[in-house]
Write an enzyme that holds these catalytic residues in place. Structure first.
Site, PDB file in Angstrom:
ATOM      1  N   ASN A 101      -3.190  -1.648   1.545  1.00  0.00           N
ATOM      2  CA  ASN A 101      -3.910  -0.939   0.486  1.00  0.00           C
ATOM      3  C   ASN A 101      -5.392  -0.800   0.828  1.00  0.00           C
ATOM      4  O   ASN A 101      -5.995  -1.709   1.389  1.00  0.00           O
ATOM      5  CB  ASN A 101      -3.737  -1.676  -0.848  1.00  0.00           C
ATOM      6  CG  ASN A 101      -2.279  -1.786  -1.229  1.00  0.00           C
ATOM      7  OD1 ASN A 101      -1.419  -1.082  -0.698  1.00  0.00           O
ATOM      8  ND2 ASN A 101      -1.978  -2.710  -2.135  1.00  0.00           N
ATOM      9  N   HIS A 118      -5.341  -0.928   6.895  1.00  0.00           N
ATOM     10  CA  HIS A 118      -5.548   0.523   6.814  1.00  0.00           C
ATOM     11  C   HIS A 118      -6.920   0.888   6.243  1.00  0.00           C
ATOM     12  O   HIS A 118      -7.134   1.999   5.760  1.00  0.00           O
ATOM     13  CB  HIS A 118      -4.417   1.173   5.996  1.00  0.00           C
ATOM     14  CG  HIS A 118      -3.081   1.012   6.642  1.00  0.00           C
ATOM     15  ND1 HIS A 118      -1.893   1.194   5.973  1.00  0.00           N
ATOM     16  CD2 HIS A 118      -2.730   0.650   7.902  1.00  0.00           C
ATOM     17  CE1 HIS A 118      -0.880   0.960   6.799  1.00  0.00           C
ATOM     18  NE2 HIS A 118      -1.352   0.629   7.965  1.00  0.00           N
ATOM     19  N   GLY A 187       5.749  -5.287  -2.602  1.00  0.00           N
ATOM     20  CA  GLY A 187       5.365  -3.942  -3.021  1.00  0.00           C
ATOM     21  C   GLY A 187       5.157  -2.962  -1.889  1.00  0.00           C
ATOM     22  O   GLY A 187       4.284  -2.106  -1.941  1.00  0.00           O
ATOM     23  N   THR A 188       5.966  -3.103  -0.838  1.00  0.00           N
ATOM     24  CA  THR A 188       5.873  -2.128   0.245  1.00  0.00           C
ATOM     25  C   THR A 188       7.257  -1.629   0.645  1.00  0.00           C
ATOM     26  O   THR A 188       8.214  -2.400   0.698  1.00  0.00           O
ATOM     27  CB  THR A 188       5.154  -2.682   1.485  1.00  0.00           C
ATOM     28  OG1 THR A 188       5.094  -1.657   2.483  1.00  0.00           O
ATOM     29  CG2 THR A 188       5.830  -3.930   2.033  1.00  0.00           C
ATOM     30  N   SER A 189       7.357  -0.329   0.945  1.00  0.00           N
ATOM     31  CA  SER A 189       8.645   0.259   1.349  1.00  0.00           C
ATOM     32  C   SER A 189       8.931  -0.084   2.812  1.00  0.00           C
ATOM     33  O   SER A 189      10.006   0.212   3.319  1.00  0.00           O
ATOM     34  CB  SER A 189       8.587   1.777   1.171  1.00  0.00           C
ATOM     35  OG  SER A 189       7.467   2.293   1.905  1.00  0.00           O
TER      36      SER A 189
HETATM   37  C1  BV8 Z   1      -0.489   4.278  14.721  1.00  0.00           C
HETATM   38  C2  BV8 Z   1      -4.539   4.676   4.797  1.00  0.00           C
HETATM   39  C3  BV8 Z   1      -0.906   4.179  17.071  1.00  0.00           C
HETATM   40  C4  BV8 Z   1      -4.976   6.037   4.385  1.00  0.00           C
HETATM   41  C5  BV8 Z   1      -2.219   4.742   5.582  1.00  0.00           C
HETATM   42  C6  BV8 Z   1       7.007   3.581  14.898  1.00  0.00           C
HETATM   43  C7  BV8 Z   1       8.083   4.172  14.312  1.00  0.00           C
HETATM   44  C8  BV8 Z   1       7.888   5.352  13.527  1.00  0.00           C
HETATM   45  C9  BV8 Z   1       6.615   5.910  13.325  1.00  0.00           C
HETATM   46  C10 BV8 Z   1       5.560   5.304  13.919  1.00  0.00           C
HETATM   47  C11 BV8 Z   1       5.746   4.168  14.707  1.00  0.00           C
HETATM   48  N1  BV8 Z   1       4.527   3.796  15.151  1.00  0.00           N
HETATM   49  C12 BV8 Z   1       3.581   4.667  14.683  1.00  0.00           C
HETATM   50  C13 BV8 Z   1       4.185   5.591  13.929  1.00  0.00           C
HETATM   51  C14 BV8 Z   1       3.535   6.670  13.241  1.00  0.00           C
HETATM   52  C15 BV8 Z   1       3.008   6.254  11.847  1.00  0.00           C
HETATM   53  C16 BV8 Z   1       4.120   5.818  10.930  1.00  0.00           C
HETATM   54  O1  BV8 Z   1       4.398   4.639  10.731  1.00  0.00           O
HETATM   55  N2  BV8 Z   1       4.743   6.833  10.305  1.00  0.00           N
HETATM   56  C17 BV8 Z   1       5.793   6.518   9.296  1.00  0.00           C
HETATM   57  C18 BV8 Z   1       5.532   7.369   8.081  1.00  0.00           C
HETATM   58  C19 BV8 Z   1       7.132   6.773   9.868  1.00  0.00           C
HETATM   59  N3  BV8 Z   1       2.041   5.153  11.973  1.00  0.00           N
HETATM   60  C20 BV8 Z   1       0.758   5.503  12.240  1.00  0.00           C
HETATM   61  O2  BV8 Z   1       0.376   6.638  12.444  1.00  0.00           O
HETATM   62  C21 BV8 Z   1      -0.223   4.349  12.334  1.00  0.00           C
HETATM   63  N4  BV8 Z   1      -1.034   4.461  13.514  1.00  0.00           N
HETATM   64  O3  BV8 Z   1       0.681   4.019  14.872  1.00  0.00           O
HETATM   65  O4  BV8 Z   1      -1.404   4.399  15.741  1.00  0.00           O
HETATM   66  C22 BV8 Z   1      -0.485   5.497  17.476  1.00  0.00           C
HETATM   67  C23 BV8 Z   1      -1.502   6.387  17.752  1.00  0.00           C
HETATM   68  C24 BV8 Z   1      -1.094   7.630  18.224  1.00  0.00           C
HETATM   69  C25 BV8 Z   1       0.290   8.010  18.282  1.00  0.00           C
HETATM   70  C26 BV8 Z   1       1.264   7.079  17.930  1.00  0.00           C
HETATM   71  C27 BV8 Z   1       0.879   5.802  17.548  1.00  0.00           C
HETATM   72  C28 BV8 Z   1      -1.236   4.392  11.144  1.00  0.00           C
HETATM   73  C29 BV8 Z   1      -0.528   4.188   9.852  1.00  0.00           C
HETATM   74  C30 BV8 Z   1      -1.577   4.049   8.726  1.00  0.00           C
HETATM   75  C31 BV8 Z   1      -1.721   5.328   7.936  1.00  0.00           C
HETATM   76  N5  BV8 Z   1      -2.613   5.093   6.798  1.00  0.00           N
HETATM   77  N6  BV8 Z   1      -3.104   4.515   4.564  1.00  0.00           N
HETATM   78  C32 BV8 Z   1      -4.860   6.257   2.892  1.00  0.00           C
HETATM   79  O5  BV8 Z   1      -4.402   5.343   2.173  1.00  0.00           O
HETATM   80  O6  BV8 Z   1      -5.246   7.350   2.482  1.00  0.00           O
HETATM   81  S1  BV8 Z   1      -0.520   4.510   5.315  1.00  0.00           S
HETATM   82  C33 BV8 Z   1      -0.350   4.424   3.572  1.00  0.00           C
HETATM   83  O7  BV8 Z   1       0.995   4.698   3.351  1.00  0.00           O
HETATM   84  C34 BV8 Z   1      -0.567   3.072   2.959  1.00  0.00           C
HETATM   85  O8  BV8 Z   1      -1.645   2.393   3.513  1.00  0.00           O
HETATM   86  C35 BV8 Z   1       0.750   2.358   3.238  1.00  0.00           C
HETATM   87  O9  BV8 Z   1       0.756   1.810   4.495  1.00  0.00           O
HETATM   88  C36 BV8 Z   1       1.720   3.484   3.274  1.00  0.00           C
HETATM   89  C37 BV8 Z   1       2.465   3.518   2.006  1.00  0.00           C
HETATM   90  O10 BV8 Z   1       3.438   2.512   2.103  1.00  0.00           O
HETATM   91  P1  BV8 Z   1       3.553   1.465   0.909  1.00  0.00           P
HETATM   92  O11 BV8 Z   1       2.246   0.818   0.668  1.00  0.00           O
HETATM   93  O12 BV8 Z   1       4.727   0.647   1.223  1.00  0.00           O
HETATM   94  O13 BV8 Z   1       3.801   2.401  -0.382  1.00  0.00           O
HETATM   95  P2  BV8 Z   1       5.137   3.207  -0.750  1.00  0.00           P
HETATM   96  O14 BV8 Z   1       4.755   4.142  -1.840  1.00  0.00           O
HETATM   97  O15 BV8 Z   1       5.817   3.726   0.455  1.00  0.00           O
HETATM   98  O16 BV8 Z   1       6.097   2.057  -1.342  1.00  0.00           O
HETATM   99  C38 BV8 Z   1       5.698   1.388  -2.516  1.00  0.00           C
HETATM  100  C39 BV8 Z   1       6.763   0.312  -2.710  1.00  0.00           C
HETATM  101  O17 BV8 Z   1       6.377  -0.449  -3.853  1.00  0.00           O
HETATM  102  C40 BV8 Z   1       8.161   0.884  -2.990  1.00  0.00           C
HETATM  103  O18 BV8 Z   1       9.104   0.177  -2.214  1.00  0.00           O
HETATM  104  C41 BV8 Z   1       8.363   0.615  -4.490  1.00  0.00           C
HETATM  105  O19 BV8 Z   1       9.724   0.320  -4.794  1.00  0.00           O
HETATM  106  C42 BV8 Z   1       7.499  -0.624  -4.679  1.00  0.00           C
HETATM  107  N7  BV8 Z   1       6.984  -0.828  -6.047  1.00  0.00           N
HETATM  108  C43 BV8 Z   1       6.736   0.091  -7.003  1.00  0.00           C
HETATM  109  N8  BV8 Z   1       6.246  -0.524  -8.135  1.00  0.00           N
HETATM  110  C44 BV8 Z   1       6.160  -1.865  -7.847  1.00  0.00           C
HETATM  111  C45 BV8 Z   1       6.619  -2.052  -6.507  1.00  0.00           C
HETATM  112  N9  BV8 Z   1       6.672  -3.269  -5.912  1.00  0.00           N
HETATM  113  C46 BV8 Z   1       6.254  -4.345  -6.654  1.00  0.00           C
HETATM  114  N10 BV8 Z   1       5.773  -4.224  -7.943  1.00  0.00           N
HETATM  115  C47 BV8 Z   1       5.724  -3.030  -8.562  1.00  0.00           C
HETATM  116  N11 BV8 Z   1       5.286  -2.946  -9.827  1.00  0.00           N
END
Ligand code: BV8
Ligand code: ZN
Length: 250
Positions: A101, A118, A187-189
């Site tokens: 976050n 992040h 709280g992360t997917s």
């Molecule tokens: C990188 C900042 C090197 C900005 C963010 C390997 C495999 C596949 C893809 C990749 C890989 N390696 C790299 C990648 C690419 C990519 C990636 O992972 N893509 C995904 C989408 C497949 N990763 C990157 O690009 C990373 N950099 O790898 O650099 C590199 C360089 C060049 C080329 C290749 C590699 C950088 C990733 C960071 C991006 N920045 N945020 C901003 O915020 O504006 S990511 C952003 O989204 C957040 O920070 C967070 O990380 C993500 C969201 O995920 P969550 O926080 O889990 O939120 P989400 O909504 O998904 O889920 C919420 C959960 O909460 C749910 O499960 C829900 O059920 C639950 N919930 C709901 N209510 C509650 C609750 N839980 C508890 N209590 C509640 N009340």
């Protein structure tokens, strides 16, 4: 809420605990998650907003989005989930909080040892001379702010897709994940990497890995336990359960 005896016992015996949080822990504070029903990615496209090329293509649009999120974050408060983790930090000798976050709510709840993988939406810097800018007036922001020193574009100090994570924060997160006895994924997917790989590192090192989320996640298939519920309800109860005297012990 009855926690498994194993979880309570492992937490009580633990000398080292690591917690990874995502947008879900801030949901009860009113900060939208990314992938949920009212998730940010439902309304906005990450490829249009959360990567460097998009920023260079249209910095005003990207700043409009971060200004909107900063205003929202300034209007909300940490919730009992954030405070429970701050309390766990006080109780446990070796406690590491790693977050995806950018909303600064863990710090506002009193957590101290926080590693922001992040970045943080409250910080900004010049993409040319790297000068950090703290007092950005975002309310009347019409166009992307410029650096007073060199006129370069100012960007939010967050990690965009395709960008590397801050090396020191990730190194600390890796070492905490590989030495912890208990790893909580809250709280992360668990779909964004490399943050999502930390839980698997913990598993490989024999840690007891627990998912805390209202729904099962990809990690639930590998974790020892998934506690279904909201972080703001589950975490305070977990701290309370740890405080309670173990049965039979005076
Ligand atoms: C990188 C900042 C090197 C900005 C963010 C390997 C495999 C596949 C893809 C990749 C890989 N390696 C790299 C990648 C690419 C990519 C990636 O992972 N893509 C995904 C989408 C497949 N990763 C990157 O690009 C990373 N950099 O790898 O650099 C590199 C360089 C060049 C080329 C290749 C590699 C950088 C990733 C960071 C991006 N920045 N945020 C901003 O915020 O504006 S990511 C952003 O989204 C957040 O920070 C967070 O990380 C993500 C969201 O995920 P969550 O926080 O889990 O939120 P989400 O909504 O998904 O889920 C919420 C959960 O909460 C749910 O499960 C829900 O059920 C639950 N919930 C709901 N209510 C509650 C609750 N839980 C508890 N209590 C509640 N009340
Ligand atoms: Zn500059």
């Amino acid at each position: 809420m009855k926690f498994s005896d194993t979880l309570i016992a492992r937490l009580r015996q633990a000398s080292s605990v690591c917690v990874l949080t995502g947008a879900g822990i801030s949901a009860e504070s009113g900060v939208p998650t990314f992938r949920g029903e009212d998730g940010l990615w439902k309304k906005f496209k990450p490829e249009e907003l959360a990567n460097f090329d998009a920023f260079i293509r249209n910095p005003d649009l990207v700043w409009e989005w971060y200004a909107y999120r900063r205003r929202l974050i300034h209007e909300v408060k940490p919730n009992p989930g954030h405070y429970a983790l701050a309390e766990l930090e006080q109780r446990l000798r070796d406690f590491t909080l790693v977050t995806q976050n950018v909303d600064n709510l863990h710090r506002r709840a009193g957590s101290r040892r926080i590693f922001e993988l992040h970045g943080n939406i409250e910080r900004s810097y010049c993409i040319e001379c790297r000068t950090f800018v703290s007092d950005l007036k975002l309310d009347e922001l019409k166009t992307a702010p410029r650096c007073e020193k060199c006129g370069g574009l100012i960007r939010p100090d967050v990690v965009w897709f395709g960008e590397l994570l801050p090396a020191d924060a990730f190194a600390e997160a890796e070492s905490a994940s590989t030495r912890c006895d208990v790893f909580l994924s809250v709280g992360t997917s668990a779909v964004v990497y490399p943050a999502a790989s930390l839980a698997y590192m913990a598993l490989e090192h024999g840690a007891y890995v627990v998912v805390i989320n209202p729904e099962r996640t990809d990690l639930s298939f590998h974790a020892q336990e998934t506690v279904l519920g909201k972080a703001g309800e589950i975490l305070p109860m977990l701290v309370h359960a740890l405080q309670k005297q173990p049965e039979g012990e005076l």
